[in-house]
Each structure stands twice: as structure tokens, then as C-alpha cells.
Design a protein around this motif. Structure first.
Motif: not given
Ligand code: FES
Ligand code: FES
Length: 163
Positions: A87-94, A120-124, A146-150, A153-156
Motif C-alpha cells: 500500500i506504499s502508493q496509497l500511504q504516500a498519497a495520504f 477497480e484501478p480507475n474509479p470515479t 478521496v483526493d488521496a485515493i484518486m 489510482s492515477n499513480e497506479i
């Protein structure tokens, strides 16, 4: 005397056997027996999502599952997925988006968000809001989460297209 039961399960990649009281929840087992206190306990009634873990790859409210019901399962907690880098990308985004304040909801929120992005790699934004709707946050107002998760998702998605 409370009845006890032998269970064998995998937690964060390690197979272990323990004897547990039959009425002990998985959340209490993880926190009290294994010392994995990153799994938080809020409502103990399946409402807040703070106790979210993965069981056999799906998010589960560990306050509602008995430890004996997890016998034979593969359990992953926030400690395990953080150590593995899953979850490193999510952690960095948070972190970048200041998507946590007290942090009480954060482990469950990250595990729920990671499940969403795996499926779902590209959620709305609306889909993100819907998916995390079972994880309560009393501090942030959800916008930064939500910003962080978006962002993640863009990064992934970017990583996928540049591989
Ligand atoms: S502590 Fe499990 S859902 Fe709230
Ligand atoms: S950051 Fe405090 S509950 Fe979410």
C-alpha cells in the motif's frame, strides 16, 4: 469456564496456531494475542470500519468475526501490508494530501481503498465515496481521503501504462 478452541491461520504471511476462547473476536485476537494493534476497535458493532482487515483477500470487519471463524484463513493486517509495500502508493498519497488527522480510521481506510484499487484501478470520485462509505472518519470530512485515493489510482494507472 470459557470453552477454548485450537485454530491455525496465516497472519501477514506467517502460519500460526493458538488456543482461543470461542467467543473472542478476530479483532481482539489480533490485538491482544498477537499484539497487532494497528487494527483499531471503535464501535465493536460492525458500523465504523476501524477494525477492517483482509481475510482471504477481502475486507472484513474483524470485530464481527470470531477468531475461530478465521481458522484456516489468510489474514492480512495493516502491519503486514505496510511492511510488504503493498500500500506504499496509497500511504504516500495520504501523507501528501493530509488525508488523516487523528489516524484512528486510517488503517481500515487504507485497506478498504487498496481493495477498491485492486478491483477497480480507475474509479470515479463517486465510486470512491461509495466504496469507503462503511469506513467512518470523524476528523477529515472525507474530501482529502478521496483526493488521496484518486491520486493513488492515477499513480497506479501510470505505472501500468509505463511498464
Ligand atoms: S470496530 Fe468493527 S466496525 Fe467498528
Ligand atoms: S483521521 Fe481521525 S477518524 Fe479519520
Amino acid at each position: 469456564m470459557m470453552t477454548r478452541c485450537d485454530i491455525t491461520l496465516t497472519v501477514n504471511g506467517e502460519t500460526l496456531s493458538r488456543q482461543v476462547p470461542v467467543r473472542r473476536s478476530l479483532a481482539d485476537f489480533l490485538r491482544q494475542d498477537l499484539g497487532l494493534t494497528g487494527t483499531h476497535v471503535g464501535c465493536e458493532q460492525g458500523v465504523c470500519g476501524a477494525c477492517t482487515v483482509w481475510v482471504d483477500g477481502c475486507i472484513v470487519r474483524s470485530c464481527l468475526l470470531l477468531a475461530v471463524q478465521a481458522d484456516g484463513s489468510e489474514v492480512a493486517t495493516i502491519e503486514g501490508v505496510a511492511d510488504s509495500g503493498a500500500i506504499s502508493q496509497l500511504q504516500a498519497a495520504f501523507h501528501a494530501r493530509n488525508a488523516l488527522q487523528c489516524g484512528f480510521c486510517t488503517p481500515g481506510m487504507l485497506l478498504t481503498a487498496q481493495e477498491l484499487l485492486a478491483r477497480e484501478p480507475n474509479p470515479t470520485r463517486e465510486r470512491v465515496r461509495e466504496y469507503i462509505s462503511g469506513n467512518f472518519c470523524r476528523c477529515t470530512g472525507y474530501h482529502a481521503i478521496v483526493d488521496a485515493i484518486m491520486d493513488a489510482s492515477n499513480e497506479i494507472g501510470h505505472d501500468r501504462t509505463t511498464r
